[in-house]
Design a protein around this motif. Structure first.
Motif, PDB file in Angstrom:
ATOM      1  N   GLU A  11       0.828  -1.213   0.000  1.00 44.04           N
ATOM      2  CA  GLU A  11       0.000   0.000   0.000  1.00 44.04           C
ATOM      3  C   GLU A  11       0.860   1.258   0.000  1.00 44.04           C
ATOM      4  O   GLU A  11       0.596   2.204  -0.769  1.00 44.04           O
ATOM      5  N   SER A  12       1.897   1.286   0.822  1.00 42.34           N
ATOM      6  CA  SER A  12       2.754   2.466   0.898  1.00 42.34           C
ATOM      7  C   SER A  12       3.452   2.736  -0.430  1.00 42.34           C
ATOM      8  O   SER A  12       3.506   3.876  -0.901  1.00 42.34           O
ATOM      9  N   PHE A  13       3.980   1.698  -1.045  1.00 41.67           N
ATOM     10  CA  PHE A  13       4.732   1.879  -2.278  1.00 41.67           C
ATOM     11  C   PHE A  13       3.802   2.153  -3.460  1.00 41.67           C
ATOM     12  O   PHE A  13       4.162   2.904  -4.365  1.00 41.67           O
ATOM     13  N   TYR A  14       2.618   1.560  -3.467  1.00 43.23           N
ATOM     14  CA  TYR A  14       1.664   1.850  -4.536  1.00 43.23           C
ATOM     15  C   TYR A  14       1.251   3.323  -4.478  1.00 43.23           C
ATOM     16  O   TYR A  14       1.201   4.000  -5.511  1.00 43.23           O
ATOM     17  N   ARG A  15       0.974   3.807  -3.283  1.00 43.43           N
ATOM     18  CA  ARG A  15       0.571   5.218  -3.135  1.00 43.43           C
ATOM     19  C   ARG A  15       1.707   6.150  -3.546  1.00 43.43           C
ATOM     20  O   ARG A  15       1.483   7.169  -4.209  1.00 43.43           O
ATOM     21  N   LEU A  22      10.390  -7.811  -3.996  1.00 43.85           N
ATOM     22  CA  LEU A  22       9.504  -8.088  -5.125  1.00 43.85           C
ATOM     23  C   LEU A  22       8.160  -7.372  -4.975  1.00 43.85           C
ATOM     24  O   LEU A  22       7.630  -6.803  -5.932  1.00 43.85           O
ATOM     25  N   VAL A  23       7.618  -7.390  -3.754  1.00 49.40           N
ATOM     26  CA  VAL A  23       6.347  -6.705  -3.504  1.00 49.40           C
ATOM     27  C   VAL A  23       6.507  -5.205  -3.690  1.00 49.40           C
ATOM     28  O   VAL A  23       5.680  -4.538  -4.335  1.00 49.40           O
ATOM     29  N   GLY A  24       7.568  -4.637  -3.125  1.00 46.61           N
ATOM     30  CA  GLY A  24       7.790  -3.200  -3.240  1.00 46.61           C
ATOM     31  C   GLY A  24       7.981  -2.756  -4.679  1.00 46.61           C
ATOM     32  O   GLY A  24       7.435  -1.732  -5.108  1.00 46.61           O
ATOM     33  N   THR A  25       8.748  -3.534  -5.446  1.00 44.07           N
ATOM     34  CA  THR A  25       8.978  -3.183  -6.845  1.00 44.07           C
ATOM     35  C   THR A  25       7.687  -3.253  -7.648  1.00 44.07           C
ATOM     36  O   THR A  25       7.378  -2.341  -8.433  1.00 44.07           O
ATOM     37  N   ALA A  26       6.932  -4.333  -7.480  1.00 43.17           N
ATOM     38  CA  ALA A  26       5.672  -4.466  -8.207  1.00 43.17           C
ATOM     39  C   ALA A  26       4.700  -3.344  -7.844  1.00 43.17           C
ATOM     40  O   ALA A  26       4.027  -2.780  -8.713  1.00 43.17           O
ATOM     41  N   ALA A  27       4.650  -2.994  -6.554  1.00 40.46           N
ATOM     42  CA  ALA A  27       3.697  -1.986  -6.093  1.00 40.46           C
ATOM     43  C   ALA A  27       4.017  -0.605  -6.638  1.00 40.46           C
ATOM     44  O   ALA A  27       3.121   0.134  -7.064  1.00 40.46           O
ATOM     45  N   ILE A  28       5.288  -0.227  -6.669  1.00 36.57           N
ATOM     46  CA  ILE A  28       5.623   1.141  -7.065  1.00 36.57           C
ATOM     47  C   ILE A  28       5.513   1.340  -8.575  1.00 36.57           C
ATOM     48  O   ILE A  28       5.272   2.451  -9.050  1.00 36.57           O
ATOM     49  N   PHE A  29       5.654   0.251  -9.345  1.00 34.56           N
ATOM     50  CA  PHE A  29       5.538   0.368 -10.799  1.00 34.56           C
ATOM     51  C   PHE A  29       4.129   0.103 -11.308  1.00 34.56           C
ATOM     52  O   PHE A  29       3.803   0.476 -12.447  1.00 34.56           O
ATOM     53  N   LEU A  30       3.276  -0.539 -10.523  1.00 32.89           N
ATOM     54  CA  LEU A  30       1.929  -0.873 -10.990  1.00 32.89           C
ATOM     55  C   LEU A  30       1.125   0.356 -11.406  1.00 32.89           C
ATOM     56  O   LEU A  30       0.455   0.318 -12.451  1.00 32.89           O
ATOM     57  N   PRO A  31       1.161   1.464 -10.653  1.00 33.27           N
ATOM     58  CA  PRO A  31       0.416   2.644 -11.124  1.00 33.27           C
ATOM     59  C   PRO A  31       0.887   3.128 -12.491  1.00 33.27           C
ATOM     60  O   PRO A  31       0.054   3.551 -13.314  1.00 33.27           O
TER      61      PRO A  31
END
Length: 391
Positions: free
Chosen positions: A228-232, A295-304
């Motif tokens: 959530e933090s990295f996606y935002r 892996l979670v952090g990388t996927a989250a920050i690039f997904l947007p």
């Protein structure tokens, strides 16, 4: 699209991910040479349109251009392949660096201190270049100064979101009829339907709004809180990779996930690897929760970035002609310069520059970047050596 085309996109983007040093502007030059000049996957006009769209959207511009070319060349899986190929090399290197940091007591080493000073110089360069481009007149410079002041004096999780929204409103009012809002461009043809685009944009908004609500219910710890933090953070970055620095710092340091020193060490290391600066998320995730966290952090920050690129493409030809939208973006970009200026002071300057010798090294590295035009990896190496000499 054929499997051969997807593998071809993955192979070419991986090569670019291994060799693209120098930040997003340099990345776009490498992309042009490879995709337009050598392989002719896309023509000049369409490439220019993709670059314009990436600059319009929040997120890492070079990665979004690569994703767009992958979508054009090999459909949805081609877009995924382009992203994986371009980000994989730096992700692997930064995960290994994070594991090294955890395995050895090197947090106070001289070369680590040097990397922090490198980060000061690189962000100072980014503030200078972005300021010249995005705040060339009195009104936009004033907006940037106000944004910097508010960012430093009002340090809350919501402050930057409110700032960007306010700046967009001011830009809409001041620049909707101005020439700085842009002009007409050539049309861009992409094999994505408006229905698919709406689904992507809807998913982007649903995650941006819904994830924080769910996090409040289930708690902010663990991999979900990290996602959530990295996606935002990835959803709110206008103006290039360096602007993700203050967003991520506010997510991982005050929460106790890592120290400010460890955060700045990773930021300095991220300058030494090829590929997008957003892969700093791999280092941060690894420091917080090992390889899974990376892996979670990388996927989250690039997904947007992926959802926005795929979602906006079908509507871009119409949207970019709207002076009101582009006027709002002018205001947002000016505020971004101010937010980055604030980050140059806190956390970078107050953490790294503690004595006159540190300042001397910082201005030397700044000169190497700005005036001597040396490659970033060489500047990072010089900073690490300089840091060892200062200890």
């Amino acid at each position: 699209m054929t499997l051969k085309a997807i593998i071809e996109v993955l192979t070419v983007s991986f090569k670019l991910g291994c060799t693209s040093f120098g930040g997003p502007t340099a990345h776009l030059g490498y992309f042009h040479q490879e995709y337009v000049g050598r392989r002719r996957w896309i023509d000049e006009r369409s490439y220019a349109d993709l670059v314009a769209l990436a600059q319009f959207l929040p997120g890492p511009a070079s990665s979004q251009v690569g994703i767009g070319i992958g979508l054009l060349r090999a459909g949805w899986l081609g877009g995924v392949a382009a992203w994986i190929g371009f980000t994989m090399p730096s992700v692997i290197l930064l995960i290994l660096f994070a594991l090294l940091m955890q395995g050895f007591d090197i947090g106070n080493s001289g070369w680590i201190h040097g990397l922090k000073i490198v980060a000061v110089s690189i962000v100072a360069q980014a503030v200078l270049s972005m300021g010249l481009k995005l705040t060339p007149d009195r009104s936009r410079a004033t907006l940037a100064i106000l944004a910097a002041a508010i960012t430093l004096l009002w340090q809350t999780a919501a402050s930057q979101i409110v700032l960007l929204l306010a700046a967009g409103g001011i830009g809409l009012f001041l620049y909707k009829h101005s020439e700085v809002a842009g002009s007409s461009h050539s049309a861009l043809t992409m094999p994505i339907s408006k229905r698919s685009g709406m689904i992507c944009l809807g998913l982007f908004l649903a995650l941006l709004i819904g994830l924080p609500i769910v996090r409040q219910v289930v708690g902010g710890e663990g991999l979900f809180g990290l996602f959530e933090s990295f996606y935002r953070s990835g959803s709110l970055v206008f103006g290039g990779g360096h602007v993700v620095l203050p967003l991520l710092e506010k997510e991982v340091v005050p929460t106790g996930w890592m120290s400010k020193a460890d955060f700045l060490t990773g930021y300095g290391a991220a300058q030494a690897v090829p590929g997008p600066l957003f892969t700093l998320a791999a280092y941060l995730g690894a420091m917080i929760s090992g390889v899974k966290g990376a892996l979670v952090g990388t996927a989250a920050i690039f997904l947007p970035a992926f959802l926005l690129m795929a979602g906006a493409l079908p509507f871009w030809n119409t949207l970019r002609q709207n002076k009101k939208v582009q006027g709002a973006l002018v205001g947002v970009n000016a505020a971004v310069v101010g937010i980055l200026l604030a980050a140059l002071y806190n956390p970078l300057w107050i953490t790294a520059v503690q004595q006159p010798e540190d300042f001397v090294l910082a201005i030397l590295l700044f000169g190497m970047l700005v005036y001597w035009k040396l490659p970033p990896w060489l500047v990072v190496l010089a900073g690490a050596v300089g840091g060892m000499l200062l200890v």
